[in-house]
Design a protein around this motif. Structure first.
Motif, short mmCIF file in Angstrom:
data_model
loop_
_atom_site.label_atom_id
_atom_site.label_comp_id
_atom_site.label_asym_id
_atom_site.label_seq_id
_atom_site.Cartn_x
_atom_site.Cartn_y
_atom_site.Cartn_z
N PRO A 118 0.67 -1.28 -0.14
CA PRO A 118 0.18 -0.19 0.28
C PRO A 118 0.19 1.05 -0.22
O PRO A 118 2.09 1.14 0.41
CB PRO A 118 -1.29 -0.49 1.10
CG PRO A 118 -0.11 -1.30 2.02
CD PRO A 118 0.40 -1.89 1.03
N VAL A 119 0.13 1.75 -0.16
CA VAL A 119 0.95 3.55 -0.42
C VAL A 119 0.02 4.51 -0.34
O VAL A 119 -0.80 5.10 0.24
CB VAL A 119 1.17 3.64 -2.06
CG1 VAL A 119 2.40 4.77 -2.40
CG2 VAL A 119 2.26 2.65 -2.62
N ALA A 120 1.37 5.43 0.84
CA ALA A 120 0.67 6.20 1.42
C ALA A 120 0.31 7.62 0.79
O ALA A 120 1.48 8.47 0.17
CB ALA A 120 0.96 6.61 3.03
N LYS A 121 -0.71 8.44 1.25
CA LYS A 121 -0.88 10.20 0.19
C LYS A 121 0.59 10.84 1.34
O LYS A 121 1.18 10.73 2.78
CB LYS A 121 -1.15 10.80 1.12
CG LYS A 121 -2.14 12.35 0.48
CD LYS A 121 -3.36 12.81 1.05
CE LYS A 121 -3.22 14.11 0.49
NZ LYS A 121 -4.15 14.53 0.80
N ARG A 122 1.50 11.18 -0.09
CA ARG A 122 2.66 11.79 0.32
C ARG A 122 2.25 13.39 0.83
O ARG A 122 1.30 13.76 0.80
CB ARG A 122 2.98 12.51 -1.48
CG ARG A 122 1.95 13.05 -1.88
CD ARG A 122 3.13 14.49 -2.98
NE ARG A 122 4.05 14.96 -2.82
CZ ARG A 122 5.31 14.82 -2.78
NH1 ARG A 122 5.99 14.19 -3.11
NH2 ARG A 122 6.04 15.85 -2.49
#
Length: 285
Positions: A189-193
């Motif tokens: 998963p990738v978090a919001k920058r």
């Protein structure tokens, strides 16, 4: 297995303030290198304050240039590359390293749909993935992900091929496949920058990313691009010649031009194939 973590950073003080403490907590023995790409904020100070080794550039040279500087300076057997904007989590590094231990030379963290910046970027990345999968004959889940782990000696073989701009993930992935170094993907998963907005410029970089499509083909196997193009010109020339012969009873200059273009394109493909082979041979010396 000694691990070096390289984070290219341009005006990412806020993102580093969140990323570096987690890295240090979960990977206390890892070498952490922050490559400050000509930042105008407190990026270097924040990185130094959290115990990272900082490589600073007097001006911005590009994301790929920062990756190359970090890779040259890293002392670990394995180099982990990740963004400094908080999108990638230190907790997922273990998944990359576990996969690497299975015998792979590079492991890439593949983003899911929620990890794409927007619909258009997701659509473009999907196109890149399908094209690269067709070129290599392997399933490529995320061609442009900047979160990856690679064996340091293998990665350094291709530094001369890497661009200074944003397409280093594409180039390195295709280079590993081209040289028969096994590559694997793990879903993350990738978090919001956090911090500043993306450094991607929609218009200018949109054209640049479009060129990546052609770069993928020419980097991996140029003939897969040039041979179909040459065949297309030959078939058009043949069809046009058939039509002019049937209607005018002659061979026209346009038919000659199309046939000539087909031969030239095919020969350019052959030359490009040889140049590509020499480029990889240079890296393996």
């Amino acid at each position: 297995m000694r691990v070096s973590v390289v984070l290219p950073a341009k005006n990412e003080a806020e993102g580093l303030a969140r990323t570096l403490p987690a890295l240090r907590e979960q990977w206390p023995e890892a070498e952490i290198i922050v490559v400050d790409d000509g930042s105008s904020d407190e990026t270097a100070a924040v990185a130094t304050g959290h115990g990272a080794r900082v490589l600073s550039s007097p001006y911005s040279m590009g994301n790929g240039a920062a990756i190359k500087r970090g890779a040259r300076a890293a002392t670990g057997d394995v180099i982990v590359f990740m963004d400094a904007d908080g999108q990638h989590s230190a907790a997922h590094i273990g998944q990359l390293l576990d996969k690497l231990a299975e015998g792979f030379d590079m492991v890439v963290g593949a983003r899911d749909g929620s990890g794409q910046a927007n619909f258009h970027r997701g659509l473009a990345n999907g196109l890149y993935n399908r094209l690269a999968s067709w070129m290599t004959g392997h399933s490529i889940l995320d061609l442009t992900s900047g979160f990856r782990a690679a064996r340091a000696d293998r990665f350094r073989e291709f530094l001369h091929l890497l661009p200074n701009g944003f397409s280093y993930p594409t180039t390195s992935t295709m280079a590993f496949f081209r040289s028969a170094y096994p590559v694997a993907y793990v879903q993350i998963p990738v978090a919001k920058r956090v911090g500043n907005g993306s450094h991607i410029r929609p218009l200018k970089d949109g054209v640049r990313f479009l060129l990546i499509i052609f770069k993928i083909a020419t980097l991996y196997s140029p003939l897969k691009l040039f041979a179909p193009a040459g065949l297309a010109f030959f078939l058009i020339g043949s069809g046009y010649y058939g039509w002019t012969y049937a209607t005018q009873g002659r061979f026209t200059n346009m038919s000659a031009l199309l046939f000539s273009a087909a031969v030239i394109i095919f020969l350019i493909g052959l030359i490009s194939e040889q140049i590509t082979s020499l480029s990889y041979s240079r890296g393996n010396k």
